[in-house]
Design a protein around this motif. Structure first.
Motif, PDB file in Angstrom:
ATOM      1  N   ASN A  50      -0.020   0.382  -6.009  1.00 49.67           N
ATOM      2  CA  ASN A  50       0.158  -0.265  -7.292  1.00 49.67           C
ATOM      3  C   ASN A  50       1.032  -1.504  -7.141  1.00 49.67           C
ATOM      4  O   ASN A  50       1.723  -1.671  -6.146  1.00 49.67           O
ATOM      5  N   ARG A  51       0.989  -2.343  -8.154  1.00 54.26           N
ATOM      6  CA  ARG A  51       1.833  -3.520  -8.138  1.00 54.26           C
ATOM      7  C   ARG A  51       3.284  -3.103  -8.268  1.00 54.26           C
ATOM      8  O   ARG A  51       3.633  -2.116  -8.888  1.00 54.26           O
TER       9      ARG A  51
ATOM     10  N   GLY B 252       5.548  -4.611  -0.373  1.00 56.02           N
ATOM     11  CA  GLY B 252       4.895  -5.691  -1.104  1.00 56.02           C
ATOM     12  C   GLY B 252       4.719  -6.922  -0.255  1.00 56.02           C
ATOM     13  O   GLY B 252       5.232  -7.016   0.868  1.00 56.02           O
TER      14      GLY B 252
ATOM     15  N   GLY C 173      -6.031  -9.274  -5.056  1.00 48.25           N
ATOM     16  CA  GLY C 173      -5.386  -7.976  -4.932  1.00 48.25           C
ATOM     17  C   GLY C 173      -4.466  -8.000  -3.731  1.00 48.25           C
ATOM     18  O   GLY C 173      -4.770  -7.414  -2.692  1.00 48.25           O
TER      19      GLY C 173
ATOM     20  N   GLY D 160       0.011  -8.539  -2.485  1.00 50.45           N
ATOM     21  CA  GLY D 160       1.339  -8.127  -2.917  1.00 50.45           C
ATOM     22  C   GLY D 160       1.855  -8.889  -4.125  1.00 50.45           C
ATOM     23  O   GLY D 160       2.379  -8.294  -5.065  1.00 50.45           O
ATOM     24  N   ARG D 161       1.704 -10.210  -4.104  1.00 45.37           N
ATOM     25  CA  ARG D 161       2.132 -11.038  -5.232  1.00 45.37           C
ATOM     26  C   ARG D 161       1.023 -12.032  -5.569  1.00 45.37           C
ATOM     27  O   ARG D 161       1.010 -13.165  -5.069  1.00 45.37           O
TER      28      ARG D 161
ATOM     29  N   PRO E 132      -4.910 -10.873 -11.816  1.00 47.25           N
ATOM     30  CA  PRO E 132      -4.187 -10.160 -10.756  1.00 47.25           C
ATOM     31  C   PRO E 132      -4.615  -8.704 -10.641  1.00 47.25           C
ATOM     32  O   PRO E 132      -4.925  -8.043 -11.642  1.00 47.25           O
TER      33      PRO E 132
ATOM     34  N   SER F 263      -3.772  -4.966  -8.006  1.00 47.59           N
ATOM     35  CA  SER F 263      -2.783  -4.366  -7.123  1.00 47.59           C
ATOM     36  C   SER F 263      -3.096  -4.685  -5.664  1.00 47.59           C
ATOM     37  O   SER F 263      -4.224  -5.033  -5.315  1.00 47.59           O
ATOM     38  N   ASP F 264      -2.086  -4.538  -4.811  1.00 47.28           N
ATOM     39  CA  ASP F 264      -2.232  -4.839  -3.394  1.00 47.28           C
ATOM     40  C   ASP F 264      -3.304  -3.949  -2.770  1.00 47.28           C
ATOM     41  O   ASP F 264      -3.355  -2.741  -3.023  1.00 47.28           O
TER      42      ASP F 264
ATOM     43  N   HIS G 158      -6.390  -3.804  -3.439  1.00 46.01           N
ATOM     44  CA  HIS G 158      -7.255  -3.244  -4.474  1.00 46.01           C
ATOM     45  C   HIS G 158      -8.718  -3.230  -4.031  1.00 46.01           C
ATOM     46  O   HIS G 158      -9.234  -4.214  -3.500  1.00 46.01           O
TER      47      HIS G 158
END
Length: 345
Positions: free
Chosen positions: A2-3, A55, A235, A237-238, A257, A259-260, A262
Motif C-alpha cells: 500500500n501507499r 517506499g 504504481g 513508491g512516490r 496514483p 500503490s507501489d 500495483h
C-alpha cells in the motif's frame, strides 16, 4: 504494497504515538539482524544500493547507474534482487523472453535490460548463481539491512526532499531499522531529487561523517511531452515524483496514483483508457509500470500498448560516487588477495 501513510512524514501524530511500542519491537529485531556476522564474504566485490526507509527513493535507477559505471570500467556485473511482486523464490537467472513481472517482479525485468539479474531472497545462493554465470562484481538492488552477504560498498538512497520522514521505525514511521544502527553500515548517502537536500538529512550525514552526494532523476525523452496534455499513471513508491517530472518537462498533467508495485486490473485499465479518451489526454507511465503490464491481456494489454513512457536516468552532481565504486573494486582485490576470503558456495 500500500501507499505510505501520511503520518510517516509528520513529525508528531497520534498514529505514530500509538504505534510506537510496536516500532520499538520491530526496530530491536531489525537492528539485531544487521549486527549479525555475514554468512559469507564473496570473492567478488559486492556493491549494495539500498535505503533507510520503506517506499520509493530512486533506488533502482541508482542501481542501474552503478551497473553502467561498472560496464564502462570493463567489469561484468550482475544484479541481485529479491524480485518483489514475483512468485519465483529463486535463485533464478532472469530471462525477459521467458519471465514476466508475475514471475520475478517489475524491477528485475527492468534491470535485466542492462545486465544479468539473479532473483531470489537468499542473497548467498543468488551470489553463487551470478558468479557461476560469469559475474565478476555483484550489485545488490536493496538488501542494505540483510546481513547474509558482506558488502564491499553500501550506497543508501534517500529522497532529497522527504529525507527520513518522522524518523521513526516501522510501523510508526518509514525507517526499516533504527537510524543510528543503519548509519553505522552506510558508506555514502545518495540524495535524489531537485532542490535543496532535507536539512535534517544533511545534518545527520555530517554528524556521522558519511559523505552525502546529490543526484537527480533526469528525463531522457522529456521533450516529447512538452505542451502535451497527459494522463500520467504510476504504481511506484512516490507517484507524485513522476507527475512532477512530467510537469517539469512542460506537460499538462492529470495524475492517477497507485500503490507501489500495483498490479493493474482490467477494470482499472479500462477506466484509465476511457478517461484519457474523454479528456483528450495521452497516457504516460513509468518503465517499471510498463514492465509490469507487458504480460497482461484484455484492457491491461490495450493500456500497455497505448501508454507512452517517460524514461529517466540518474545524473550524479559530481564524479564522487564513481570514484567510490572504482576505489571499492581496487580495495576488494587487495584485501581478497591478502586475506584469502572463501569463495561463494
Amino acid at each position: 504494497m500500500n501507499r505510505a501513510p501520511e503520518f510517516w512524514w509528520q513529525k508528531d501524530s497520534l498514529a505514530s504515538r500509538a504505534l510506537w511500542p510496536l516500532s520499538v519491537l520491530y526496530g530491536a529485531i531489525a537492528g539485531h539482524r544487521m549486527y549479525k556476522r555475514p554468512r559469507l564474504r564473496s570473492e567478488v566485490p559486492v556493491i549494495c544500493v539500498g535505503n533507510f526507509t520503506m517506499g520509493g527513493a530512486g533506488k533502482t535507477p541508482v542501481a542501474i547507474a552503478v551497473v553502467r559505471m561498472l560496464l564502462e570500467a570493463g567489469k561484468k556485473p550482475a544484479v541481485l534482487t529479491r524480485g518483489y511482486g514475483g512468485r519465483l523464490k529463486g535463485p533464478v537467472l532472469a530471462d525477459p523472453a521467458v519471465h514476466t513481472a508475475a514471475h520475478i517482479g517489475d524491477e528485475a525485468l527492468l534491470l535485466a535490460t542492462i545486465a544479468p539479474v539473479v532473483v531470489g531472497g537468499d542473497r548467498v545462493a543468488g551470489a553463487a548463481t551470478a558468479i557461476e554465470a560469469g559475474a565478476d562484481v555483484l550489485v545488490m538492488d536493496d538488501g542494505f539491512q540483510n546481513h547474509s552477504l558482506a558488502k564491499t560498498l553500501s550506497f543508501v538512497v534517500v529522497d532529497a526532499a522527504a529525507g527520513i520522514g518522522n524518523g521513526l521505525v516501522f510501523p510508526a514511521g518509514p525507517l526499516r531499522a533504527p537510524l543510528d544502527t543503519q548509519l553505522q553500515f552506510a558508506d555514502a548517502i545518495i540524495a535524489v531529487g531537485e532542490g535543496p537536500v532535507d536539512a535534517g538529512l544533511r545534518a545527520i550525514a555530517a554528524d556521522y561523517g558519511i559523505p552525502l552526494h546529490a543526484a537527480v532523476l533526469a528525463p531522457q525523452n522529456g521533450a516529447e511531452f512538452e505542451g502535451k496534455r497527459v494522463l500520467a499513471f504510476a504504481g511506484i513508491g512516490r507517484p507524485e515524483k513522476f507527475f512532477e517530472s512530467l510537469t517539469a518537462c512542460g506537460a499538462d498533467v492529470a495524475g492517477a496514483p497507485f500503490s507501489d508495485h500495483h498490479v493493474f486490473t482490467d477494470a482499472e485499465a479500462a477506466k484509465l483508457l476511457s478517461r484519457a479518451s474523454s479528456e483528450g489526454r495521452e497516457l504516460v507511465t513509468t518503465e517499471k509500470d510498463h514492465a509490469r503490464m507487458q504480460a497482461g491481456s484484455g484492457a491491461v494489454q490495450r493500456l500497455c500498448e497505448a501508454a507512452r513512457l517517460l524514461k529517466v536516468s540518474i545524473d550524479f552532481v559530481d564524479e564522487a560516487p564513481k570514484a567510490l565504486v572504482l576505489a571499492a573494486l581496487a580495495n576488494h582485490t587487495a584485501r581478497n588477495a591478502k586475506k584469502g576470503w572463501a569463495k561463494v558456495k
